[in-house]
Write a protein that holds these residues in place. Structure first.
Motif, mmCIF file in Angstrom:
data_model
loop_
_atom_site.group_PDB
_atom_site.id
_atom_site.type_symbol
_atom_site.label_atom_id
_atom_site.label_comp_id
_atom_site.label_asym_id
_atom_site.label_seq_id
_atom_site.Cartn_x
_atom_site.Cartn_y
_atom_site.Cartn_z
ATOM 1 N N ASP A 129 34.912 30.737 13.657
ATOM 2 C CA ASP A 129 34.966 32.112 13.149
ATOM 3 C C ASP A 129 36.051 32.950 13.815
ATOM 4 O OD1 ASP A 129 33.970 32.633 15.669
ATOM 5 O OD2 ASP A 129 31.972 33.205 14.987
ATOM 6 N N GLY A 130 36.676 32.396 14.853
ATOM 7 C CA GLY A 130 37.779 33.095 15.501
ATOM 8 C C GLY A 130 37.375 34.277 16.363
ATOM 9 N N LYS A 131 36.063 34.516 16.528
ATOM 10 C CA LYS A 131 35.614 35.695 17.279
ATOM 11 C C LYS A 131 35.553 35.446 18.775
ATOM 12 C CE LYS A 131 32.821 37.518 13.484
ATOM 13 N NZ LYS A 131 31.435 37.937 13.061
ATOM 14 N N ARG A 132 35.390 34.209 19.165
ATOM 15 C CA ARG A 132 35.302 33.839 20.579
ATOM 16 C C ARG A 132 34.232 34.658 21.277
ATOM 17 N NH1 ARG A 132 39.338 30.655 22.372
ATOM 18 N NH2 ARG A 132 37.759 30.218 23.943
ATOM 19 N N GLU A 133 33.043 34.642 20.699
ATOM 20 C CA GLU A 133 31.899 35.317 21.309
ATOM 21 C C GLU A 133 30.852 34.277 21.683
ATOM 22 O OE1 GLU A 133 30.500 38.150 18.531
ATOM 23 O OE2 GLU A 133 32.198 39.517 18.774
ATOM 24 N N SER A 134 30.560 34.144 22.964
ATOM 25 C CA SER A 134 29.577 33.166 23.418
ATOM 26 C C SER A 134 28.176 33.706 23.196
ATOM 27 C CB SER A 134 29.784 32.841 24.896
ATOM 28 O OG SER A 134 31.008 32.167 25.096
ATOM 29 N N LYS A 135 27.279 32.815 22.784
ATOM 30 C CA LYS A 135 25.885 33.168 22.565
ATOM 31 C C LYS A 135 25.026 32.482 23.624
ATOM 32 C CE LYS A 135 22.101 32.609 19.267
ATOM 33 N NZ LYS A 135 21.709 32.051 17.930
ATOM 34 N N PHE A 136 24.251 33.276 24.329
ATOM 35 C CA PHE A 136 23.371 32.716 25.359
ATOM 36 C C PHE A 136 22.145 32.103 24.693
ATOM 37 C CE2 PHE A 136 19.616 33.394 28.102
ATOM 38 C CZ PHE A 136 19.959 32.553 29.161
ATOM 39 N N LEU A 137 21.819 30.865 25.052
ATOM 40 C CA LEU A 137 20.653 30.187 24.505
ATOM 41 C C LEU A 137 19.452 30.279 25.436
ATOM 42 C CD1 LEU A 137 22.190 26.961 22.908
ATOM 43 C CD2 LEU A 137 21.733 29.190 21.858
ATOM 44 N N GLY A 186 20.578 25.868 15.060
ATOM 45 C CA GLY A 186 21.355 26.417 13.964
ATOM 46 C C GLY A 186 22.854 26.295 14.124
ATOM 47 N N LEU A 187 23.325 25.273 14.837
ATOM 48 C CA LEU A 187 24.759 25.067 14.987
ATOM 49 C C LEU A 187 25.310 24.460 13.700
ATOM 50 C CD1 LEU A 187 23.952 25.539 17.957
ATOM 51 C CD2 LEU A 187 25.617 23.788 18.603
ATOM 52 N N THR A 188 26.138 25.202 13.001
ATOM 53 C CA THR A 188 26.709 24.732 11.745
ATOM 54 C C THR A 188 27.762 23.660 12.013
ATOM 55 O OG1 THR A 188 28.309 26.532 11.824
ATOM 56 C CG2 THR A 188 26.273 26.909 10.583
ATOM 57 N N ASP A 189 28.073 22.897 10.978
ATOM 58 C CA ASP A 189 29.111 21.881 11.120
ATOM 59 C C ASP A 189 30.456 22.544 11.406
ATOM 60 O OD1 ASP A 189 27.158 20.082 10.543
ATOM 61 O OD2 ASP A 189 28.107 19.248 8.753
ATOM 62 N N GLY A 190 31.187 21.957 12.353
ATOM 63 C CA GLY A 190 32.490 22.483 12.715
ATOM 64 C C GLY A 190 32.670 22.526 14.227
ATOM 65 N N PRO A 191 33.779 23.134 14.709
ATOM 66 C CA PRO A 191 34.081 23.159 16.144
ATOM 67 C C PRO A 191 33.235 24.174 16.915
ATOM 68 C CG PRO A 191 35.770 24.340 14.930
ATOM 69 C CD PRO A 191 34.857 23.736 13.898
ATOM 70 N N TRP A 192 32.735 23.746 18.055
ATOM 71 C CA TRP A 192 31.926 24.603 18.931
ATOM 72 C C TRP A 192 32.340 24.375 20.382
ATOM 73 C CZ3 TRP A 192 27.859 28.023 17.744
ATOM 74 C CH2 TRP A 192 27.496 28.074 16.403
ATOM 75 N N ARG A 193 32.188 25.393 21.168
ATOM 76 C CA ARG A 193 32.362 25.273 22.621
ATOM 77 C C ARG A 193 30.988 25.385 23.277
ATOM 78 N NH1 ARG A 193 37.111 28.372 24.818
ATOM 79 N NH2 ARG A 193 38.064 26.418 24.080
ATOM 80 N N ILE A 194 30.668 24.422 24.086
ATOM 81 C CA ILE A 194 29.421 24.433 24.856
ATOM 82 C C ILE A 194 29.770 24.726 26.309
ATOM 83 C CG2 ILE A 194 27.407 23.100 25.583
ATOM 84 C CD1 ILE A 194 27.829 21.355 23.089
ATOM 85 N N GLU A 195 29.153 25.753 26.864
ATOM 86 C CA GLU A 195 29.434 26.125 28.256
ATOM 87 C C GLU A 195 28.141 26.159 29.060
ATOM 88 O OE1 GLU A 195 32.059 29.370 30.729
ATOM 89 O OE2 GLU A 195 30.957 30.087 28.959
ATOM 90 N N LEU A 196 28.198 25.537 30.232
ATOM 91 C CA LEU A 196 27.102 25.617 31.187
ATOM 92 C C LEU A 196 27.561 26.465 32.370
ATOM 93 C CD1 LEU A 196 25.721 21.938 31.349
ATOM 94 C CD2 LEU A 196 25.112 23.794 29.763
ATOM 95 N N VAL A 197 26.733 27.428 32.738
ATOM 96 C CA VAL A 197 27.026 28.289 33.886
ATOM 97 C C VAL A 197 25.995 27.985 34.968
ATOM 98 C CG1 VAL A 197 27.238 30.662 34.716
ATOM 99 C CG2 VAL A 197 28.004 30.063 32.401
ATOM 100 N N LEU A 198 26.483 27.691 36.177
ATOM 101 C CA LEU A 198 25.600 27.373 37.305
ATOM 102 C C LEU A 198 25.218 28.663 38.031
ATOM 103 C CD1 LEU A 198 24.224 25.311 39.186
ATOM 104 C CD2 LEU A 198 26.408 25.125 40.414
ATOM 105 N N PHE A 199 23.919 28.877 38.163
ATOM 106 C CA PHE A 199 23.388 30.053 38.862
ATOM 107 C C PHE A 199 22.571 29.616 40.076
ATOM 108 C CE2 PHE A 199 23.828 31.591 34.479
ATOM 109 C CZ PHE A 199 24.377 32.853 34.655
ATOM 110 N N ARG A 200 22.502 30.545 41.050
ATOM 111 C CA ARG A 200 21.512 30.444 42.122
ATOM 112 C C ARG A 200 21.157 31.859 42.558
ATOM 113 N NH1 ARG A 200 22.047 26.614 47.387
ATOM 114 N NH2 ARG A 200 23.450 28.257 48.129
ATOM 115 N N ASP A 201 19.862 32.111 42.721
ATOM 116 C CA ASP A 201 19.416 33.460 43.086
ATOM 117 C C ASP A 201 19.787 33.777 44.523
ATOM 118 O OD1 ASP A 201 18.375 33.777 40.583
ATOM 119 O OD2 ASP A 201 16.318 33.282 41.136
ATOM 120 N N ALA A 202 20.243 35.001 44.724
ATOM 121 C CA ALA A 202 20.555 35.508 46.059
ATOM 122 C C ALA A 202 20.074 36.940 46.139
ATOM 123 C CB ALA A 202 22.062 35.435 46.326
#
Length: 513
Positions: free
Chosen positions: A56-64, A86-102
């Motif tokens: 979609d060209g928006k480059r907006e990440s959605k938190f799952l 609901g991931l439609t067919d086509g290109p997707w970026r999957i990102e994992l962010v590592l957290f630790r509570d402080a």
């Protein structure tokens, strides 16, 4: 202090928190297994999962969600269900962010991403003329399905229903069992086949654990008591003829119908007769069981199902369990005008007002076989409680003799009535509903089905699979594609409150891998 802590943690994870699988620009489908090295997530760490639709060209990440992946060998593995998310067919970026509570707040330690191409549909090609869906009959083929069945009831007042209120359901019975479908013969160049349908023992056991009609608790049936039914069907699933072989005991004496053998009757879904494409709708057929399994001459019957008109829809093509599938939806809907004088499912007293049944079938195109069935049957009936709602038991147990809101599963503490009178006591129970067709258990208390067509029954105010309320039969009443036992009635004197009772049966049949 928190900044120093985050920096220290980041140095520990530096270079190790990275997505190993899937590979960059790889094609993925169904459940995507995202693998991260075990050393990449320090003690107390967890991940946030984000996705970004690159088409979609928006480059907006959605938190799952935030999660702690499961450990599998040397990797942590997070399962991303692309279809459920609901991931439609086509290109997707999957990102994992590592957290630790402080200091009680989540701190970002590291992140890793991968670009993939989701393909749950497009690679399944549909010809311009559509797909011809047919069962394949290869003699010697055996497929085993695991059935999971749940039944529940809910009640709401008419006033609440008009305001859109929906009462929470009460789970009455849950159980699992296994049924095998074996192809014994193929006829007429594969256009017809002989299918052997037989209940199986639990995995690793020599018995099957089932809840028999008329019972509350599970029974262990020895595997030698699980006898087959043979159905010769067309390659669209229509019945040609059926046979339930008689069981003969010692010295050739015929065993009692109810005491020695148990047959699970579960017809396969009927497929469309013409080629179809996603989005097509047709006049379909739904198979109801048509015979009384208690009948002494059941072995003489040549057919055990009845065709009932239904609406068929080709929803989409989709990959499921690694197989290219046609996802079909079959619905049956009967309104108040269709249900005049129809006895309710499980013999609830009151006026049947609506029945809806929806079945979703995943049909493997390459195998010519069913992979999964999801079914839901809902009946609503207008009932009258024996006392105002405020005086009825909300725990599901009615007062003795007063006939208040009874135990939905028919426990001995509840007092309620059958359709034609008489306290049910502990004999009342919710017989398990049946996936596919109607896996009834021979010898169970099932009411006979008459031989009328659906239109004949509608003209007299009946519906296929339902017993005429004027019948003298006192047994449990069969419902569409599932045999139901009794449900508590709401008798015991007039002057009660009108309520809407909703009975729901859900079942899933999954092909064992």
């Amino acid at each position: 202090m928190s900044i120093l802590l985050a920096a220290a943690a980041g140095s520990l994870a530096q270079g190790t928190f990275t997505i190993r699988r899937p590979l960059e620009n790889s094609t993925v489908r169904e459940v995507i297994k995202i693998r991260v090295p075990k050393t990449g997530i320090p003690e107390g760490g967890y991940i946030g999962v984000y996705v970004d639709d690159l088409s979609d060209g928006k480059r907006e990440s959605k938190f799952l969600e935030a999660a702690m992946p499961a450990l599998d060998g040397g990797d942590y593995v997070y399962d991303l269900d692309s279809q459920a998310r609901g991931l439609t067919d086509g290109p997707w970026r999957i990102e994992l962010v590592l957290f630790r509570d402080a200091n009680g707040k989540p701190q970002v330690i590291d992140r890793s991403s991968v670009d993939v191409v989701v393909d749950n549909h497009k690679s399944i090609k549909v010809p311009a003329q559509g797909l011809t869906l047919r069962y394949k009959f290869a003699p010697g083929t055996n497929r085993t399905y695991k059935f999971t069945v749940t039944q529940s009831t809910a009640m709401v007042s008419q006033a609440q229903a008009r305001l859109g209120s929906r009462a929470a359901g009460t789970i009455e019975q849950q159980q699992e069992f296994r049924i095998n479908y074996g192809i014994d013969q193929s006829y007429l160049s594969g256009t017809e086949g002989l299918v052997r349908i037989q209940g199986l023992a639990d995995k690793g056991k020599d018995y099957a654990t089932v809840i028999l009609p008329g019972q509350q608790s599970a029974t262990k049936l020895p595997d030698y008591r699980l006898t087959p039914v043979y159905m010769r069907i067309t390659n669209t699933g229509r019945e040609v003829f059926s046979s339930i072989p008689a069981y003969f005991g010692i010295e050739g004496q015929s065993a009692s119908v109810g005491g020695m053998e148990y047959t699970m009757i579960a017809p396969l879904p009927v497929l469309p007769s013409k080629p179809v494409k996603p989005g097509d709708v047709w006049q379909g057929t739904y198979l109801f069981t048509a015979e009384d399994l208690r009948s002494q001459d059941i072995h003489m019957k040549e057919k055990i199902t009845r065709n009932v008109p239904a609406r068929g829809t080709f929803q989409e093509v989709v990959w499921y369990q690694g197989l290219p599938c046609a996802k079909l939806v079959t619905t049956v809907a009967l309104g108040e005008s269709d249900l005049v004088n129809v006895q309710n499912l499980r013999q609830v007293e009151g006026k049947a007002t609506k029945i809806e049944l929806t079945e979703t079938t995943y049909f493997a195109l390459d195998r010519g076989a069913v992979v999964r069935i999801e079914s839901k049957l809902v009946q609503e009936a207008l009932v009258e409680t024996a006392a105002p709602l405020a005086q009825s038991s909300t725990s599901g147990v009615g007062g003795g003799g007063g006939g208040g809101l009874g135990n939905p599963a028919g426990g001995g503490e509840a007092t309620f009535r059958r359709k034609q009178g008489g306290a049910a006591g502990t004999s009342a129970s919710a017989n398990w509903a049946s996936p596919f067709g109607a896996p009834g258990i021979r010898g169970g208390s099932f009411a006979p089905g008459d031989e009328e067509t659906l239109n004949q029954q509608r003209r007299r105010g009946g519906a296929a699979g339902f017993q005429d309320p004027d019948s003298d039969d006192q047994g449990d009443n069969p419902g569409p594609r599932g045999q139901f036992g009794q449900n508590p009635g709401f008798g015991g004197g007039g002057g009660g409150q009108k309520m809407i009772l909703r009975i729901t049966a859900q079942w899933v049949a999954e092909l064992e891998r």
